[in-house]
Design a protein around this motif. Sequence first.
Motif, PDB file in Angstrom:
ATOM      1  N   GLU A 154      -6.026   1.223   2.843  1.00 34.99           N
ATOM      2  CA  GLU A 154      -6.826   1.275   1.614  1.00 34.99           C
ATOM      3  C   GLU A 154      -7.116   2.738   1.230  1.00 34.99           C
ATOM      4  O   GLU A 154      -7.187   3.064   0.046  1.00 34.99           O
ATOM      5  CB  GLU A 154      -8.122   0.452   1.740  1.00 34.99           C
ATOM      6  CG  GLU A 154      -9.021   0.781   2.906  1.00 34.99           C
ATOM      7  CD  GLU A 154      -8.633   0.037   4.186  1.00 34.99           C
ATOM      8  OE1 GLU A 154      -7.463  -0.417   4.297  1.00 34.99           O
ATOM      9  OE2 GLU A 154      -9.487  -0.063   5.089  1.00 34.99           O
ATOM     10  N   GLU A 155      -7.245   3.602   2.212  1.00 39.17           N
ATOM     11  CA  GLU A 155      -7.427   5.026   1.889  1.00 39.17           C
ATOM     12  C   GLU A 155      -6.180   5.577   1.186  1.00 39.17           C
ATOM     13  O   GLU A 155      -6.276   6.430   0.307  1.00 39.17           O
ATOM     14  CB  GLU A 155      -7.676   5.838   3.165  1.00 39.17           C
ATOM     15  CG  GLU A 155      -9.028   5.572   3.815  1.00 39.17           C
ATOM     16  CD  GLU A 155      -9.153   6.237   5.187  1.00 39.17           C
ATOM     17  OE1 GLU A 155     -10.284   6.568   5.574  1.00 39.17           O
ATOM     18  OE2 GLU A 155      -8.126   6.409   5.893  1.00 39.17           O
TER      19      GLU A 155
ATOM     20  N   SER B 157      -6.224   5.399  -2.560  1.00 40.93           N
ATOM     21  CA  SER B 157      -7.224   6.107  -3.379  1.00 40.93           C
ATOM     22  C   SER B 157      -7.325   7.561  -2.922  1.00 40.93           C
ATOM     23  O   SER B 157      -8.330   7.983  -2.362  1.00 40.93           O
ATOM     24  CB  SER B 157      -8.584   5.409  -3.282  1.00 40.93           C
ATOM     25  OG  SER B 157      -8.991   5.330  -1.934  1.00 40.93           O
TER      26      SER B 157
ATOM     27  N   GLN C  36      -7.576  11.627  -3.003  1.00 44.75           N
ATOM     28  CA  GLN C  36      -8.285  12.642  -3.799  1.00 44.75           C
ATOM     29  C   GLN C  36      -7.278  13.463  -4.596  1.00 44.75           C
ATOM     30  O   GLN C  36      -6.097  13.514  -4.260  1.00 44.75           O
ATOM     31  CB  GLN C  36      -9.054  13.578  -2.861  1.00 44.75           C
ATOM     32  CG  GLN C  36     -10.224  12.914  -2.153  1.00 44.75           C
ATOM     33  CD  GLN C  36     -10.708  13.786  -1.007  1.00 44.75           C
ATOM     34  OE1 GLN C  36      -9.918  14.095  -0.096  1.00 44.75           O
ATOM     35  NE2 GLN C  36     -11.954  14.208  -1.062  1.00 44.75           N
TER      36      GLN C  36
ATOM     37  N   SER D 232       0.866  -1.181   0.000  1.00 47.62           N
ATOM     38  CA  SER D 232       0.000   0.000   0.000  1.00 47.62           C
ATOM     39  C   SER D 232       0.898   1.224   0.000  1.00 47.62           C
ATOM     40  O   SER D 232       2.027   1.179   0.498  1.00 47.62           O
ATOM     41  CB  SER D 232      -0.882   0.002   1.254  1.00 47.62           C
ATOM     42  OG  SER D 232      -0.080   0.140   2.411  1.00 47.62           O
TER      43      SER D 232
END
Lengths: 118, 118, 118, 118
Positions: free
Chosen positions: B51-52, B55, B57, A26
């Motif tokens: 997981e954030e 992805s 912004q 990640s």
Amino acid sequence: MEESLEQIKQRLRNFAADRDWDQFHSPKNLAMALIVEAAELVEHFQWLKEEESASLQNQKLAEVEQELADIQIYLIRLADKLNIDLLSAVNHKIELNERKYPAERVHGSSKKYTDYTA
Amino acid sequence: MEESLEQIKQRLRNFAADRDWDQFHSPKNLAMALIVEAAELVEHFQWLKEEESASLQNQKLAEVEQELADIQIYLIRLADKLNIDLLSAVNHKIELNERKYPAERVHGSSKKYTDYTA
Amino acid sequence: MEESLEQIKQRLRNFAADRDWDQFHSPKNLAMALIVEAAELVEHFQWLKEEESASLQNQKLAEVEQELADIQIYLIRLADKLNIDLLSAVNHKIELNERKYPAERVHGSSKKYTDYTA
Amino acid sequence: MEESLEQIKQRLRNFAADRDWDQFHSPKNLAMALIVEAAELVEHFQWLKEEESASLQNQKLAEVEQELADIQIYLIRLADKLNIDLLSAVNHKIELNERKYPAERVHGSSKKYTDYTA
């Protein structure tokens, strides 16, 4: 991204895929791994005087070279995961820096350098 | 070093020379600057779930892109000062890693990964 | 842990609980936050000569003081989360160091220091 | 500074003096050493999930405890060199944080936390 960085990116993808290590990569974890490698670099220099850091012996230089490689590897891997083109990002950043620190204005003293870049 | 990294290296040399900043760019100092940029990268991820972190912004992604660029800039600069060829170093390190972590032996679990790479 | 560190630990617990921030304070995240603060400290020193770093101006010294506080805060918080007694850990580590680096053997040169502690 | 931290500060002074290592302990160098220890801490957590980082096995926990000790040691040493009272600095910083992040305003979401503390 140019040819060779592109090739390395692909090679690192395969390396992770072959080992099923993608699950650990990640961006959060890769950022941690990158700073750990950066610290291993810093460790080589922490007790040296500045001038000593510029004239490393062969053995030490070879170790530092490996640390630079590790940082570069995680940097390519992280950029890949975030779909960022590293070389475009670098060129864009240098342009920003050229405007932010005009040569005629910041030329010279350490004080200015510290103030401008802190 | 391939063409484009070579060009950036030269551009960064000129950037420092034009501002008389070369005097501050000892390997010791550049290693410090590099880890400071690595930490600015880490800061973006420190409170995010894994997981954030995958992805982001647009605004955040653009900031992260700049951090990656800063790290790459100091890495190229430091390699230049130590007369290290970054891409050769990376390819050499990947070969070492391929031998150190044979795919068939380390495939899989987090435990193995942690043990092998810790 | 002695009285005052104990009090700070409790105060930091309350601070997090009052804001419902405990959910973000995994050891992993706190370690990241700690290194980010450590880098803000490093940033103050990165372009200074060693002797300059020992005689900071008031404004800079006040900023450095805040960075030290931030590091200490995350250190106490992390030790609390892992149920580690910081002062016991420190005293134990100093004893290990005293045995590892006997004064009569390592006294003196930078080379020895670097070798022993690298 | 309270009694025990005060005692450790003195003990670390003697440790450095007995080995003639004081010459290496410029604030610049100590800040580097501190971040290197912080990275060794981060390394323990880099591939772990957040919940795993909260339930370390005994062996790993013992290693983490030593890293926390190393960070604390360099923090005390650096504060000593800069004549900073660590506990006063911490208490002052917590008061600043309490005003900066009023509990009733920032209570809750990760988004808020990230925004407020980034």
